[in-house]
Enzyme design. Sequence first.
Site, PDB file in Angstrom:
ATOM      1  N   GLU A   1      89.671 -19.768  16.479  1.00  0.00           N
ATOM      2  CA  GLU A   1      89.931 -18.401  16.958  1.00  0.00           C
ATOM      3  C   GLU A   1      88.594 -17.696  17.140  1.00  0.00           C
ATOM      4  OE1 GLU A   1      91.943 -16.649  13.666  1.00  0.00           O
ATOM      5  OE2 GLU A   1      93.517 -18.156  13.677  1.00  0.00           O
TER       6      GLU A   1
ATOM      7  N   LYS B   1      85.798 -15.099  16.635  1.00  0.00           N
ATOM      8  CA  LYS B   1      85.518 -14.227  15.496  1.00  0.00           C
ATOM      9  C   LYS B   1      85.266 -12.836  16.058  1.00  0.00           C
ATOM     10  CE  LYS B   1      82.823 -13.962  11.276  1.00  0.00           C
ATOM     11  NZ  LYS B   1      82.405 -12.574  11.328  1.00  0.00           N
TER      12      LYS B   1
ATOM     13  N   ASP C   1      84.359  -9.056  16.327  1.00  0.00           N
ATOM     14  CA  ASP C   1      83.380  -8.230  15.632  1.00  0.00           C
ATOM     15  C   ASP C   1      83.923  -6.810  15.488  1.00  0.00           C
ATOM     16  OD1 ASP C   1      81.077  -7.670  14.361  1.00  0.00           O
ATOM     17  OD2 ASP C   1      79.798  -7.674  16.135  1.00  0.00           O
TER      18      ASP C   1
ATOM     19  N   TYR D   1      95.363 -12.241  12.459  1.00  0.00           N
ATOM     20  CA  TYR D   1      94.937 -13.646  12.343  1.00  0.00           C
ATOM     21  C   TYR D   1      95.080 -14.288  10.976  1.00  0.00           C
ATOM     22  CZ  TYR D   1      90.701 -11.148  10.864  1.00  0.00           C
ATOM     23  OH  TYR D   1      89.830 -10.306  10.241  1.00  0.00           O
TER      24      TYR D   1
ATOM     25  N   LYS E   1      78.841 -19.364  14.021  1.00  0.00           N
ATOM     26  CA  LYS E   1      78.333 -18.192  14.721  1.00  0.00           C
ATOM     27  C   LYS E   1      77.562 -18.601  15.969  1.00  0.00           C
ATOM     28  CE  LYS E   1      78.219 -14.480  12.815  1.00  0.00           C
ATOM     29  NZ  LYS E   1      77.737 -13.903  11.578  1.00  0.00           N
TER      30      LYS E   1
ATOM     31  N   CYS F   1      49.963  -2.389  -6.354  1.00  0.00           N
ATOM     32  CA  CYS F   1      51.177  -1.704  -5.927  1.00  0.00           C
ATOM     33  C   CYS F   1      50.793  -0.421  -5.193  1.00  0.00           C
ATOM     34  CB  CYS F   1      52.030  -1.386  -7.151  1.00  0.00           C
ATOM     35  SG  CYS F   1      53.401  -0.275  -6.799  1.00  0.00           S
TER      36      CYS F   1
ATOM     37  N   CYS G   1      52.058   2.690  -7.650  1.00  0.00           N
ATOM     38  CA  CYS G   1      51.493   3.035  -8.962  1.00  0.00           C
ATOM     39  C   CYS G   1      50.095   2.469  -9.161  1.00  0.00           C
ATOM     40  CB  CYS G   1      52.417   2.562 -10.081  1.00  0.00           C
ATOM     41  SG  CYS G   1      52.441   0.771 -10.285  1.00  0.00           S
TER      42      CYS G   1
ATOM     43  N   CYS H   1      54.943  -5.879  -8.382  1.00  0.00           N
ATOM     44  CA  CYS H   1      54.189  -4.869  -9.113  1.00  0.00           C
ATOM     45  C   CYS H   1      54.388  -5.134 -10.594  1.00  0.00           C
ATOM     46  CB  CYS H   1      54.728  -3.495  -8.743  1.00  0.00           C
ATOM     47  SG  CYS H   1      54.265  -2.211  -9.893  1.00  0.00           S
TER      48      CYS H   1
ATOM     49  N   CYS I   1      56.039   1.908 -13.289  1.00  0.00           N
ATOM     50  CA  CYS I   1      55.826   2.135 -11.856  1.00  0.00           C
ATOM     51  C   CYS I   1      56.885   3.119 -11.386  1.00  0.00           C
ATOM     52  CB  CYS I   1      55.932   0.841 -11.061  1.00  0.00           C
ATOM     53  SG  CYS I   1      55.951   1.119  -9.271  1.00  0.00           S
TER      54      CYS I   1
END
Length: 693
Positions: free
Chosen positions: A128, A130, A132, A239, A327, A421, A424, A439, A445
């Site tokens: 079937e 698919k 969306d 379905y 897909k 980071c 921080c 980090c 942080c």
Amino acid sequence: MTKRTSAPVEGLNKEEARAELARLAGAIAEADRAYYEADAPKITDAEYDRLRARNAAIEARFPALVRADSPSRRVGAAPAGGFGKLRHREPMLSLDNVFSSEDFAEFLSRARRFLGRDPVAPLALVAEPKIDGLSISLTFEHGRFTAGATRGDGIEGEDVTANLKTLPALPQRLAGHAPALIEIRGEVFMSKEDFLALNEAQEKAGGKTFANPRNAAAGSLRQLDPAITASRRLSLFAYAMGACTEKIADAHWDYLERLRAWGFSVNPLSRRLAHDAEAASLQEEMTETRAGLDYDIDGVVYKIDDLALQHRLGFVGRAPRWAVAWKFPAEQAVTQLEDILIQVGRTGALTPVAQLKPVNVGGVLVSRATLHNEDEIARKDIRIGDWVQIQRAGDVIPQILGPVLARRPKGARKFAFPEACPVCGSHAVRETGEAVRRCTGGLTCPAQAVERLRHFASRPAFDIEGLGEKTIAEFYADGLIRGPADIFSLPAHEAAIAKREGWGETSARNLSRAIAARRNIPLARFILALGIRRIGEANAHLLARHYGSYRHFRHAMQEAVDPASEHRRTLESILGIGPAIAEELSAFFAEPRNLTTLDALEREITIEDEAVDRGTASPLSGKTIVFTGTLATMTRAEAKARAEALGAKVTDSVSRTTDLLVTGAEAGSKASKAAELGVATIDEQEWRRLAGL
Ligand code: IVH
């Protein structure tokens, strides 16, 4: 009120009736808005009732003139603050995706292995498209449509019954014989044409436009005013089936036929494939067909046709073993990479995010994409200023495939990944074997701490009104809160908070009240609030339902830290959880700092028990089972999956803690060991009976 209102219904001709119905629809909708939304009724209840009665009388005389937005298609009141919840009688699960014929072949082999089938024996399938859109579950009782819900977390969805009643494609009554109760599943979607027309109309009216037909369908169904849904031209394909009180068919294809006979639209491109080998050419054909369709499809769903086999195959994690979505290749586009920014997540991971010149990829405007990690940038040699190929596969965040080298501009520059980071300044390190730089600031942080606190207080978790990201960031910066437990000491600082800029006595008092109101918290919300990776609302619910109480949950999680433990095995076997999620939970509970946080929270709050799954009522629930010898009617994998689905634990060796030994042909030493220890032993037939097979 105009004269028409009092003209006798019997005297109206068709044109007058049409005009009158239009007028009534408008007048009733306006009265509804005034009543429900503005809380300021404009007409008396009696007048309102007269309008509705007149509308009904005209519709009864001229059924062909019933409008899509007719007030009679709307029932009850629009809920004030959102939708009510409806629990699905059977969970609404999702599908695994495959992207290649190899992956598809692997799906089939897995199913054959599980069933103990010959690797080359044909499997009949149904293919079937698919669709969306958004999936919904429709409950029919004695043939009458009684309730409809969105998928939600798969266990509970939003009650959109009133809105669904306005869909012309939804039969209000099933034609012919219908079971006492059936849940019918399908997809609500909007055609491309209707989507474009809607956006155009919205634009003209200065309203909200939608990025794609799927968003438009979801936005249109989730309207508090069903009259708006009615005006939106939504379509529906059915379905699948959820709970049902009687057997409908032996094969999925026959079920689709029944759906048609009941009055549903079933996608006309659905095909029955006598042999799974036909799938590859069908997939190709559908890829071609796709472009000419007036609605979006993003792949083909292949389902094993035989419903008895589907039942035996059951589910793993969140997806059936008997179906898969193959897909279509992802949609791609080329655009320019303007910059790379670093995001610091709840767990400290530094993620490079591409800032792109906005580009349309398969109907969605994309301006950001993930670059995953620093190796990825280096491996693909992606430079700032490059033209890059990007792709979007379904819901997945867009990815950058690589630079278009032929178009590399002169000034394109390499990106230096930060070793500190950006928030921080702490050292950001990569553990050996890890792709991600993290980090090291931990909860010191601000990015991590604030992100976690924000999540903790957010609507689906503790839902503390007035404690949003901005407030948390400020309180955190001033040291008022450091960890989640500190939130519960905020009321002690109410006077100080009242004096803060932008606050005042009332807002400080409201915050204290909001916090006090959350000292009792349902287990699922609490689990979600912990911010463990991969534990979103759906998984938090699954865990809460399985363990029932916080005490149980915490004990089991701490035991499950040991990968060889029974608790880990049980955790992995919860429908919808699986090994990867179990690993995240274990990592969280292995961290002493997290346990300290839990201890601190336990002192502040009461965590309410959750009703445990009905599934645990099976005779096998909580039992430890061992299988030995060769089973004649099913593979070991199937037997194990079945036992676990019924709440049992399956182990490999017989010990004093074993409750039941199931013996197949040529059972060996395990049978004698069981006899020695006095463990109950049953044969395959008895096992099938206990397992309800
Ligand atoms: S069957 C247990 N059939 O795809 C499996 N799903 O990725 C039930 N979808 O949540 C789903 N078209 O919203 C099935 N023909 C189709 C479908 C379909 C679209 C959606 C559905 C589901 C999602 C899973």
